[in-house]
Design a protein around this motif. Structure first.
Motif, PDB file in Angstrom:
ATOM      1  N   HIS A 175       0.831  -1.200   0.000  1.00  0.00           N
ATOM      2  CA  HIS A 175       0.000   0.000   0.000  1.00  0.00           C
ATOM      3  C   HIS A 175       0.869   1.255   0.000  1.00  0.00           C
ATOM      4  N   GLY A 176       0.195   2.409  -0.132  1.00  0.00           N
ATOM      5  CA  GLY A 176       0.883   3.687  -0.093  1.00  0.00           C
ATOM      6  C   GLY A 176      -0.095   4.765   0.319  1.00  0.00           C
ATOM      7  N   VAL A 177       0.280   5.985   0.125  1.00  0.00           N
ATOM      8  CA  VAL A 177      -0.519   7.115   0.559  1.00  0.00           C
ATOM      9  C   VAL A 177      -1.766   7.293  -0.308  1.00  0.00           C
ATOM     10  N   ASN A 178      -2.882   7.639   0.326  1.00  0.00           N
ATOM     11  CA  ASN A 178      -4.129   8.031  -0.345  1.00  0.00           C
ATOM     12  C   ASN A 178      -4.589   7.114  -1.481  1.00  0.00           C
ATOM     13  N   GLY A 179      -4.636   5.812  -1.196  1.00  0.00           N
ATOM     14  CA  GLY A 179      -5.222   4.881  -2.153  1.00  0.00           C
ATOM     15  C   GLY A 179      -4.275   4.314  -3.184  1.00  0.00           C
ATOM     16  N   PHE A 180      -3.067   4.814  -3.290  1.00  0.00           N
ATOM     17  CA  PHE A 180      -2.120   4.280  -4.258  1.00  0.00           C
ATOM     18  C   PHE A 180      -1.490   3.016  -3.688  1.00  0.00           C
ATOM     19  N   PHE A 181      -1.514   1.934  -4.465  1.00  0.00           N
ATOM     20  CA  PHE A 181      -0.977   0.670  -3.977  1.00  0.00           C
ATOM     21  C   PHE A 181      -0.638  -0.237  -5.161  1.00  0.00           C
ATOM     22  N   GLY A 182      -0.123  -1.429  -4.840  1.00  0.00           N
ATOM     23  CA  GLY A 182       0.131  -2.421  -5.879  1.00  0.00           C
ATOM     24  C   GLY A 182       1.585  -2.654  -6.192  1.00  0.00           C
ATOM     25  N   LEU A 183       2.479  -1.837  -5.635  1.00  0.00           N
ATOM     26  CA  LEU A 183       3.914  -2.054  -5.831  1.00  0.00           C
ATOM     27  C   LEU A 183       4.413  -3.044  -4.783  1.00  0.00           C
ATOM     28  N   PRO A 184       5.509  -3.744  -5.057  1.00  0.00           N
ATOM     29  CA  PRO A 184       6.019  -4.750  -4.101  1.00  0.00           C
ATOM     30  C   PRO A 184       6.765  -4.128  -2.928  1.00  0.00           C
ATOM     31  N   GLY A 185       6.119  -3.211  -2.245  1.00  0.00           N
ATOM     32  CA  GLY A 185       6.732  -2.541  -1.108  1.00  0.00           C
ATOM     33  C   GLY A 185       6.019  -1.239  -0.802  1.00  0.00           C
ATOM     34  N   LEU A 186       6.419  -0.592   0.274  1.00  0.00           N
ATOM     35  CA  LEU A 186       5.793   0.659   0.709  1.00  0.00           C
ATOM     36  C   LEU A 186       6.256   1.839  -0.144  1.00  0.00           C
ATOM     37  N   ILE A 187       5.312   2.702  -0.536  1.00  0.00           N
ATOM     38  CA  ILE A 187       5.637   3.913  -1.287  1.00  0.00           C
ATOM     39  C   ILE A 187       6.099   4.987  -0.312  1.00  0.00           C
ATOM     40  N   LEU A 188       7.334   5.471  -0.506  1.00  0.00           N
ATOM     41  CA  LEU A 188       7.882   6.509   0.367  1.00  0.00           C
ATOM     42  C   LEU A 188       7.642   7.909  -0.189  1.00  0.00           C
ATOM     43  N   GLN A 189       7.669   8.029  -1.504  1.00  0.00           N
ATOM     44  CA  GLN A 189       7.443   9.341  -2.129  1.00  0.00           C
ATOM     45  C   GLN A 189       6.634   9.137  -3.398  1.00  0.00           C
ATOM     46  N   LEU A 190       5.624  10.004  -3.602  1.00  0.00           N
ATOM     47  CA  LEU A 190       4.756   9.859  -4.767  1.00  0.00           C
ATOM     48  C   LEU A 190       4.336  11.232  -5.264  1.00  0.00           C
ATOM     49  N   GLN A 191       4.351  11.396  -6.599  1.00  0.00           N
ATOM     50  CA  GLN A 191       3.968  12.668  -7.206  1.00  0.00           C
ATOM     51  C   GLN A 191       2.904  12.430  -8.267  1.00  0.00           C
ATOM     52  N   VAL A 192       1.841  13.222  -8.230  1.00  0.00           N
ATOM     53  CA  VAL A 192       0.767  13.179  -9.217  1.00  0.00           C
ATOM     54  C   VAL A 192       0.967  14.357 -10.164  1.00  0.00           C
ATOM     55  N   GLU A 193       1.448  14.057 -11.400  1.00  0.00           N
ATOM     56  CA  GLU A 193       1.783  15.119 -12.362  1.00  0.00           C
ATOM     57  C   GLU A 193       2.622  16.188 -11.665  1.00  0.00           C
ATOM     58  N   THR A 194       2.233  17.454 -11.823  1.00  0.00           N
ATOM     59  CA  THR A 194       2.911  18.540 -11.101  1.00  0.00           C
ATOM     60  C   THR A 194       1.967  19.139 -10.056  1.00  0.00           C
ATOM     61  N   ARG A 195       0.906  18.388  -9.694  1.00  0.00           N
ATOM     62  CA  ARG A 195      -0.127  18.920  -8.796  1.00  0.00           C
ATOM     63  C   ARG A 195       0.130  18.641  -7.317  1.00  0.00           C
ATOM     64  N   ILE A 196       0.421  17.367  -7.021  1.00  0.00           N
ATOM     65  CA  ILE A 196       0.496  16.929  -5.633  1.00  0.00           C
ATOM     66  C   ILE A 196       1.768  16.101  -5.417  1.00  0.00           C
ATOM     67  N   LEU A 197       2.409  16.311  -4.279  1.00  0.00           N
ATOM     68  CA  LEU A 197       3.592  15.543  -3.901  1.00  0.00           C
ATOM     69  C   LEU A 197       3.430  15.045  -2.469  1.00  0.00           C
ATOM     70  N   TYR A 198       3.664  13.742  -2.264  1.00  0.00           N
ATOM     71  CA  TYR A 198       3.616  13.138  -0.936  1.00  0.00           C
ATOM     72  C   TYR A 198       5.000  12.627  -0.569  1.00  0.00           C
ATOM     73  N   VAL A 199       5.446  12.917   0.644  1.00  0.00           N
ATOM     74  CA  VAL A 199       6.772  12.496   1.104  1.00  0.00           C
ATOM     75  C   VAL A 199       6.638  11.875   2.491  1.00  0.00           C
ATOM     76  N   MET A 200       7.169  10.649   2.663  1.00  0.00           N
ATOM     77  CA  MET A 200       7.099   9.993   3.957  1.00  0.00           C
ATOM     78  C   MET A 200       7.987  10.710   4.971  1.00  0.00           C
ATOM     79  N   THR A 201       7.463  10.883   6.189  1.00  0.00           N
ATOM     80  CA  THR A 201       8.240  11.536   7.239  1.00  0.00           C
ATOM     81  C   THR A 201       8.585  10.596   8.381  1.00  0.00           C
ATOM     82  N   SER A 202       7.747   9.576   8.608  1.00  0.00           N
ATOM     83  CA  SER A 202       7.986   8.691   9.745  1.00  0.00           C
ATOM     84  C   SER A 202       7.329   7.341   9.520  1.00  0.00           C
TER      85      SER A 202
END
Length: 254
Positions: A175-202
């Protein structure tokens, strides 16, 4: 027979803590409308990880194939300096929601809480449907992020937007942030186009069972929700107590 039973019992005891592990992950969220150039911010965070002591905006809780991800604080309004002046205040209200996912039931739910109550609604809308299967393209690009060995993957979502994600298989969560999932591991950083960026902090791992409840409310499909919000999310104008015009836009957080 005794040896076989003893081995099976030992094997079960060894696996039990794994089955009962709960992960709690914090993420910071950045928006182009508020923070500017996210491409540059993303590059900076890849080489200089965000301060782990910073307060996260979102929290992902995962246990036994079920996850719940949502905002730590309530939705808020942010000044839109580009469109504000002495006579007009322009603000952006970010529409946060809670994402529920259940792998065993192939279930996805998105709960907007009481966000729409001020617009006359009596029950919060909840989107419900099957988990979205992303067609991830795993690349050969690798990097150490926050001490974890990460790999770059990309995909395109149902809106046609490019998704760029860095994940680590050192944390066994697909799994990952806000519904994004399916990769073989945890998503630490994810960007949606140039609109939204998520970065793991803890990240926190505990050997315990956590029950994550399904959202309740006015259930609807994604198509029904899109029609539902068509009018509600249009820019609107109000007047402040001191007589100034105030223009408010509502934007979703992903």
């Amino acid at each position: 027979m005794t040896v076989k039973v003893t081995f099976l019992l030992l094997f079960s005891l060894l696996l039990c803590p794994v089955w009962s592990q709960t992960y709690t992950i914090g993420y910071k969220m950045y928006s182009k409308n508020i923070h500017g150039d996210l491409d540059e911010m993303s590059k900076e965070f890849l080489t200089n990880p965000i301060d782990k002591n910073s307060e996260p905006d979102l929290q992902l809780v995962y246990c036994n194939g079920v996850s719940l991800c949502g905002p730590i604080s309530e939705s808020k309004e942010v000044d839109d300096n580009k469109n504000s002046n002495e006579n007009k205040i322009s603000t952006i209200r970010v529409m946060h929601s809670v994402f529920y996912q259940n792998q065993e039931e192939n279930l996805y739910m998105q709960d907007y809480g009481d966000f729409f109550i001020p617009f006359g609604e009596t029950e919060n809308p909840v989107i419900s449907g099957e988990l979205e299967r992303y067609d991830w393209k795993i690349t050969e690009k690798e990097m150490i992020i926050s001490g974890y060995h990460c790999t770059l993957a990309t995909t395109v979502d149902s809106n046609g937007e490019k998704i760029v994600a860095w994940y680590t298989d050192e944390i066994p969560i697909i799994h990952g942030v806000n519904g994004f999932f399916g990769l073989p591991g945890l998503i630490l950083q994810l960007q949606v186009e140039t609109r939204i960026l998520y970065v793991m902090t803890s990240i926190q791992q505990e050997n315990k069972q956590t029950s994550l409840e399904k959202p309740t409310g006015n259930m609807m499909s994604q198509e029904e929700f899109t029609q539902y919000t068509k009018e509600l999310t249009k820019p609107r104008t109000t007047i402040t107590p001191d007589g100034r015009e105030r223009r408010v836009r509502i934007i979703p957080n992903n």
